[in-house]
Design an enzyme around this catalytic site. Structure first.
Site, PDB file in Angstrom:
ATOM      1  N   LYS A  14      47.965  54.445  46.043  1.00 20.49           N
ATOM      2  CA  LYS A  14      47.603  53.672  47.228  1.00 20.49           C
ATOM      3  C   LYS A  14      48.866  53.076  47.837  1.00 20.49           C
ATOM      4  CE  LYS A  14      43.173  54.351  46.534  1.00 20.49           C
ATOM      5  NZ  LYS A  14      42.387  53.791  45.445  1.00 20.49           N
ATOM      6  N   ASP A  66      42.486  45.306  37.720  1.00 17.29           N
ATOM      7  CA  ASP A  66      42.800  46.560  38.404  1.00 17.29           C
ATOM      8  C   ASP A  66      43.448  46.190  39.736  1.00 17.29           C
ATOM      9  OD1 ASP A  66      42.844  48.894  39.893  1.00 17.29           O
ATOM     10  OD2 ASP A  66      40.727  49.400  39.591  1.00 17.29           O
ATOM     11  N   TRP A  69      34.534  50.011  43.838  1.00 14.91           N
ATOM     12  CA  TRP A  69      35.336  50.338  42.655  1.00 14.91           C
ATOM     13  C   TRP A  69      34.940  49.530  41.441  1.00 14.91           C
ATOM     14  CZ3 TRP A  69      37.014  54.844  41.985  1.00 14.91           C
ATOM     15  CH2 TRP A  69      37.465  55.609  43.054  1.00 14.91           C
TER      16      TRP A  69
END
Ligand SMILES: *Cc1c(COP(=O)(O)O)cnc(C)c1O
Length: 371
Positions: free
Chosen positions: A205, A181, A111
């Site tokens: 998530k 993040d 990511w």
């Protein structure tokens, strides 16, 4: 279908990497709300975003997040669309105004790679450390990081969802805006939120369905920003409109509200949530460590994620066998991310300890039968 290939998923055993499992108690309330939100008398899917009810939802959710994280009014709490990916761009578009030095980033996994790709469309940047050469098997130690005092901001990801790497400390300098993040560990534990200038986390998530991203941004960051941004990409539009600048995802925001109520009332806060999450992760990592190398953790022990437990078996064929057997036993979502394969057990807030106990038992049984 022959019995051997029948898939029989059990929602309580959903180890999906995302969208992740939500608490059963929340799902039951969502089910009712689809038909009828009691205080309104309408389905949540058909309530106007301009209603007083929805303004109340946004206000309560904002308050709940402030309460869970201990944030004061120097932070704005926003609920945006576009996912975490939109924030990869909005952050540099907002924070680089009038700055000449490059922002600093870490490259700690899949990511972060995506973050860098988007940020590079906006600016030259400095990668302070990259784990790519080592296959993203560990996170940097403090000695390996040299932060600049004049960087406009520093960005990192608290939990690398694909590789299963998680920082257990806050990184960066206190005099440079910290941006994080937290998509895959937001509200899974206390996080010293007031040491960050900007935190973003999509819901899907750990805290809700896809469709909404929480952004916490310190007001002082917005004093000097470009005036030529499209309205939607300007955080100030969303602040002024109380996250109702254009039609927001009413349903997703409502479900996140239910999850925060669950965190506050049923779990009694993030310290308790963290204790539960630690027990779940400890059980799974013990199952890896006690397997004599049958199950092999992918990452350095000190950087192991409490959210995504990623491991391998001794061959791809054995992994396929494991995944197929796990599906027949009712487990789902255990395949590793398509970028790296292997096995990944995601154990977000909504997944119960009992499900992890069942998985570790299944792992022991599989090992016995295979040997
Ligand atoms: C899943 C994930 C993303 C991608 O988010 P989208 O909402 O799909 O844009 C970004 N960052 C992290 C840490 C993730 O786990």
């Amino acid at each position: 279908m022959p019995v051997s290939t029948r898939i029989n998923p059990n929602n309580a055993l959903n180890f999906s990497g995302g969208p992740g499992a939500l608490p059963q108690a929340v799902l039951a309330q969502v089910q009712d709300a689809i038909l009828n939100v009691p205080e309104v008398g309408l389905s949540v899917l058909g309530i106007s975003h301009r209603s007083d009810w929805f303004a109340g939802v946004v206000q309560e959710l904002e308050n709940n997040i402030r309460q869970l994280l201990g944030l004061d009014l120097s932070y704005h709490v926003l609920f945006l669309q576009g996912g975490a990916t939109q924030q990869f761009s909005m952050v540099p578009m907002t924070l680089l105004h009038g700055k000449t030095q490059p922002p600093e980033y870490l490259h700690t996994g899949y990511w972060s790679g995506k973050v860098l790709g988007e940020a590079r469309h906006e600016t030259p940047l400095r990668v302070l450390w990259s784990g790519e050469q080592e296959g993203f098997s560990r996170l940097p130690r403090d000695e390996e990081l040299q932060f600049s005092a004049d960087a406009p901001y520093f960005h990192y990801i608290s939990n690398e969802t694909v590789e299963g790497l998680q920082f257990n400390r806050v990184l960066g300098r206190d005099d440079v805006p910290r941006v994080c993040d937290m998509s895959s560990d937001f509200l899974s534990k206390p996080c010293e939120a007031d040491r960050f200038s900007l935190i973003y986390a999509h819901a899907q998530k750990n805290i809700g369905p896809a469709g909404v991203t929480v952004v916490l941004i310190r007001d002082e960051l917005l004093h000097d920003m470009p005036d030529n941004l499209p309205g939607w990409l300007d955080y100030r539009s969303h602040i002024t409109a109380h996250s109702n600048y254009n039609t927001p995802p009413v349903f997703a925001i409502y479900v996140v509200l239910l999850v925060t109520r669950w965190l506050l009332r049923d779990v009694s806060g993030l310290t308790n949530m963290s204790a539960i999450n630690q027990r779940k992760a400890a059980l799974l990592y013990a199952a890896l460590d006690d397997s004599d190398g049958f199950y092999r953790g992918r990452t350095a022990r000190e950087d192991r994620s409490l959210m995504n437990v990623v491991f391998n078996l001794d061959s791809a064929a054995r992994e396929q066998q494991f995944l197929a057997a796990s599906q027949r036993a009712g487990f789902s979502g255990l395949s590793g991310h398509r970028a790296i394969g292997g096995v990944r057990a995601s154990i977000y807030n909504g997944l119960e300890l009992n499900a992890v106990e069942q998985l570790t038992q299944f792992m022991r049984d599989f090992q016995q039968k295979t040997r």
